[in-house]
Design a protein around this motif. Structure first.
Motif, PDB file in Angstrom:
ATOM      1  N   LYS A 609      -5.663 -13.471   4.194  1.00  0.00           N
ATOM      2  CA  LYS A 609      -5.473 -13.641   5.632  1.00  0.00           C
ATOM      3  C   LYS A 609      -5.920 -12.397   6.408  1.00  0.00           C
ATOM      4  O   LYS A 609      -6.227 -12.480   7.598  1.00  0.00           O
ATOM      5  CB  LYS A 609      -4.003 -13.921   5.926  1.00  0.00           C
ATOM      6  N   GLU A 612     -12.005 -11.445   6.575  1.00  0.00           N
ATOM      7  CA  GLU A 612     -12.844 -12.451   7.193  1.00  0.00           C
ATOM      8  C   GLU A 612     -13.948 -12.811   6.195  1.00  0.00           C
ATOM      9  O   GLU A 612     -14.237 -12.047   5.277  1.00  0.00           O
ATOM     10  CB  GLU A 612     -13.480 -11.936   8.491  1.00  0.00           C
ATOM     11  N   THR A 613     -14.520 -13.991   6.345  1.00  0.00           N
ATOM     12  CA  THR A 613     -15.660 -14.392   5.507  1.00  0.00           C
ATOM     13  C   THR A 613     -16.916 -14.334   6.351  1.00  0.00           C
ATOM     14  O   THR A 613     -16.867 -14.545   7.575  1.00  0.00           O
ATOM     15  CB  THR A 613     -15.446 -15.812   4.959  1.00  0.00           C
ATOM     16  N   ARG A 614     -18.012 -14.027   5.689  1.00  0.00           N
ATOM     17  CA  ARG A 614     -19.273 -13.879   6.425  1.00  0.00           C
ATOM     18  C   ARG A 614     -20.415 -14.420   5.563  1.00  0.00           C
ATOM     19  O   ARG A 614     -20.453 -14.182   4.352  1.00  0.00           O
ATOM     20  CB  ARG A 614     -19.513 -12.411   6.778  1.00  0.00           C
ATOM     21  N   GLU A 631     -15.479  -1.236   6.633  1.00  0.00           N
ATOM     22  CA  GLU A 631     -15.213  -2.458   5.882  1.00  0.00           C
ATOM     23  C   GLU A 631     -15.622  -2.328   4.417  1.00  0.00           C
ATOM     24  O   GLU A 631     -16.589  -1.665   4.079  1.00  0.00           O
ATOM     25  CB  GLU A 631     -15.968  -3.643   6.485  1.00  0.00           C
ATOM     26  N   TYR A 687     -16.633 -11.655   1.386  1.00  0.00           N
ATOM     27  CA  TYR A 687     -15.320 -11.344   1.955  1.00  0.00           C
ATOM     28  C   TYR A 687     -15.461  -9.967   2.604  1.00  0.00           C
ATOM     29  O   TYR A 687     -16.042  -9.043   2.013  1.00  0.00           O
ATOM     30  CB  TYR A 687     -14.264 -11.257   0.868  1.00  0.00           C
TER      31      TYR A 687
END
Length: 732
Positions: A609, A612-614, A631, A687
């Motif tokens: 949670k 983020e996914t990219r 990141e 991720y």
């Protein structure tokens, strides 16, 4: 600017005049040496021929050659070749008149050959004559000059050779030895006293004064007619200069085909040696003045100068080292200095023509003896001190032996052949294999998960990475095969790194084809990496391999642009053969990623949670150097390359990360700007975990956060261990 131009002209005048004073005494001595071989009565004609050669070369060679500061004049190689020809011709019973004509024709032919060499752009080839050959040839010329001049110095009768003169003290004439000794002594000592006046000029003056002093006690020495101690009347065998000139060309009627045929080889010898002498001087001049001469243009200028010299009955020549260095040190800057040298020689001839008759022959012999001794490369004796250079000394010795016993052109040919053999020997003894590494110790830049690394550590020895270097040719083919023989019996993937290879011949290519077939029999693959597009010879190696059928499709052979790509491909084959479950099309979930294995599912759901996914398309940049971002990127699918941008639009490939790996950890840990660039190599699913998101998760799950950091450190440590092992393998 005008003042600078005036200074330049003044420097050229002083330089050209000083160069004339150096060149003229030697030219006279060379001319006397050559023409005296036809008969002692022609010595005076030889003196004039030396002067005429200096004038013709001085006026024409600078005008058409164009090398600044170069001084052209009759030289030692011309004296050696022409006098040897004259002695051989007279030994066969030839007439002096026909001999004079043949000498002129040889000069014309050699000048014409130099024009042809320049027109065919051969100047660049001649100047690459191997050093041992040039050294041996110069030493041989020096010994030939010494051998021809020592009998004159000792005053022995005509026809007595070098050994005969040394072993017959009863034939020696002390008057000539005194004159020659004074000349040599002053030439050797003069530079220690003054360098303003060239040593050959002072030596010649000393010889003349010594002769005049002896004449006070012996009146016979002051008589010109029948006096063998001096050059003699300029008419030579009789009559004036014009009569002598016309008589020479009137001998054309006696010229036969056999005589012309006998001129070809000596003329070619003369043309080659004069060209080498000139271009060798030009190379030295370039080094001293930081300029660049045009070899082919210079050959054309020298050829025209020698044509004119021969047509006037003068001695041909070349760009001479001694006069050129004096010219430069006296302030000369342009080729005008060469013209001044020619004009000064003409003026000196007009003013001093009558005095030339009284120049002592022994004094000229003394000058040539000093020149001959200085031409011998005594420093080459140092080659005997080392086993690595003793064969180079053998080449020099062979060239000298051929020069003294056969001819200078044969000596040069023998020297070149021996130098080629020495080169081949050096190539054969130098290893063409720089390093052989094993695939279980050296890895590609692809960062893999631990399971894959374990497989490579266990089975990676199926791959050998061979760095080649130097020339792959018939002389090194056997060496290369023996170096690879053991690997051919055990390896399945043989990677040949070709980036340091300089040349490949058909013998080596055939051997590589055999290696390919041997690997194919064991279901192995021959892999070429970084094949040079353009070798120093201009050959396209990849196209050459294709023409020979070595890299055709369907054969057990592959090519890659970089060795890292080849290693990565071989690693992929080994991992695939280990049946490691891996579906490239599926997306990894968080529990499947190595960093989070054996973690509680509920905790990972909570961590996901915070992420983020990219999705990133192939070729898209994920982050650039200098970006501020913290990141951490985890790869669910695809591959990402880390590259370092360089000047000129080039990039250096640092690492490749595949499915299940992570990258961006440095900025994630220290918060500093990105130090490299991340680019999607294929379509990638990621991720993305920011440091802020992780810190928020770690506050709620401190133990999991700490465990995550430990896992991150463990993976990084594992990568470092493999890197250390690879470095040890490279050092070994």
């Amino acid at each position: 600017m005008k003042a600078l131009k005036s200074d330049s002209v003044l420097g050229d005048i002083w330089g050209g005049t000083a160069a004339m004073l150096v060149a003229l005494p030697s030219a006279i001595a060379f001319g006397v040496t050559i023409f005296s071989a036809l008969g002692s009565q022609f010595g005076a004609q030889g003196a004039v021929a030396g002067i005429l050669g200096t004038v013709a070369l001085g006026l024409l060679a600078p005008m058409f050659g164009g090398t600044n500061r170069l001084i052209s004049a009759p030289c030692a190689p011309a004296a050696a070749v022409l006098s040897a020809f004259a002695i051989e011709f007279m030994g066969r019973g030839g007439s002096p008149e026909l001999g004079l004509l043949l000498l002129a024709l040889m000069g014309l032919l050699s000048g014409g050959l130099q024009l042809i060499m320049g027109g065919l752009k051969l100047g660049g080839l001649i100047k690459y004559m191997p050093y041992p050959v040039v050294s041996g040839y110069l030493s041989g010329v020096g010994m030939i000059i010494i051998g021809s001049q020592l009998p004159r110095f000792l005053g022995t009768p005509k026809g007595v050779n070098f050994l005969g003169a040394l072993t017959s003290p009863g034939l020696w004439r002390w008057q000539g030895m005194a004159v020659g000794g004074a000349t040599i002594a002053v030439m050797l000592l003069a530079p220690k006293v003054t360098k303003k006046v060239p040593a050959p000029v002072l030596g010649l003056v000393a010889g003349i004064l010594t002769y005049l002093a002896l004449g006070l006690f012996d009146p016979a020495l002051m008589t010109l007619a029948g006096n063998s101690f001096v050059v003699g009347a300029l008419g030579g065998g009789g009559g004036g200069l014009l009569e002598t000139f016309s008589a020479r060309w009137s001998a054309l009627g006696d010229l036969g085909f056999g005589a012309l045929r006998d001129l070809v080889v000596p003329a070619l010898t003369l043309a080659v040696l004069l060209s080498i002498d000139t271009l060798k001087t030009c190379v030295v001049l370039d080094a001293l003045t930081r300029t660049r001469h045009d070899s082919n243009r210079e050959l054309i200028g020298q050829g025209l100068g020698n044509l004119a010299a021969a047509a006037l009955g003068g001695v041909p020549g070349a760009g001479t080292m001694g006069a050129t260095l004096v010219n430069m040190s006296s302030g000369a800057t342009t080729r005008l200095s060469g013209l001044i040298e020619g004009i000064a020689a003409l003026i000196a001839f007009a003013l001093l023509a009558n005095l030339i008759s009284w120049v002592p022959v022994a004094s000229l012999s003394g000058i040539l003896l000093v020149i001959g001794v200085r031409m011998i490369n005594w420093s080459s004796l140092g080659f005997l001190k080392s086993r690595s250079t003793i064969l180079d000394f053998a080449v020099i010795l062979a060239v000298i032996a051929c020069a003294l016993s056969i001819s200078l052109i044969v000596a040069s040919g023998v020297g070149v052949v021996l130098a080629v053999f020495l080169f081949i020997r050096e190539q054969v003894h130098g290893s063409v294999v720089r390093r052989i590494a094993s695939g279980d110790q050296t890895f590609s830049k692809r960062v893999r998960v631990q399971d894959e690394m374990d497989i490579l550590a266990e089975r990676g020895n199926q791959t050998a990475i061979v760095e080649l270097q130097g020339s792959l040719f018939f002389g090194t083919t056997s060496q290369l095969f023996h170096a690879l023989e053991a690997d051919l019996k055990t390896r399945r993937y043989l990677i040949l790194d070709m980036r340091r290879v300089q040349s490949v011949d058909i013998t080596a290519a055939h051997m590589l084809d055999q290696i390919k077939d041997m690997l194919g029999e064991r279901h192995g693959v021959l892999i070429f990496s970084q094949i040079p597009k353009h070798l120093p010879s201009g050959k396209d190696m990849e196209q050459y391999f294709d023409q020979l059928g070595l890299v055709r499709s369907g054969h057990p052979v592959r090519m890659f642009g970089e060795v890292d790509e080849a290693m990565e491909w071989a690693e992929d084959q080994i991992i695939a053969e280990a049946a490691l479950p891996d579906n490239e099309e599926s997306l990894l979930e968080l529990p499947d990623i190595e960093l989070f294995k054996d973690r509680k599912k509920e905790t990972l759901i909570e961590l996901e949670k915070s992420m983020e996914t990219r999705e990133v398309k192939a070729g898209e940049t994920i982050f650039s150097i200098g970006d501020h971002g913290d990141e951490l990127f985890l790869i669910r699918k695809g591959t990402v390359r880390i590259v370092l941008p360089l000047a000129g639009g080039h990039v250096r490939h640092l690492a490749t990360f595949g499915k299940g790996s992570f990258f961006g950890e440095m900025a994630f840990l220290d918060g500093e700007a990105r130090s490299a660039e991340a680019v999607a190599f294929t379509d990638a699913h990621l991720y993305v975990l920011s440091r802020k998101g992780f810190d928020a998760f770690a506050d709620a799950h401190k133990k999991v956060g700490l465990t995550l950091m430990e896992g991150l450190a463990s993976v990084l440590a594992s990568r470092l261990r493999y890197t250390n092992a690879e470095l040890r393998a490279l050092e070994g």
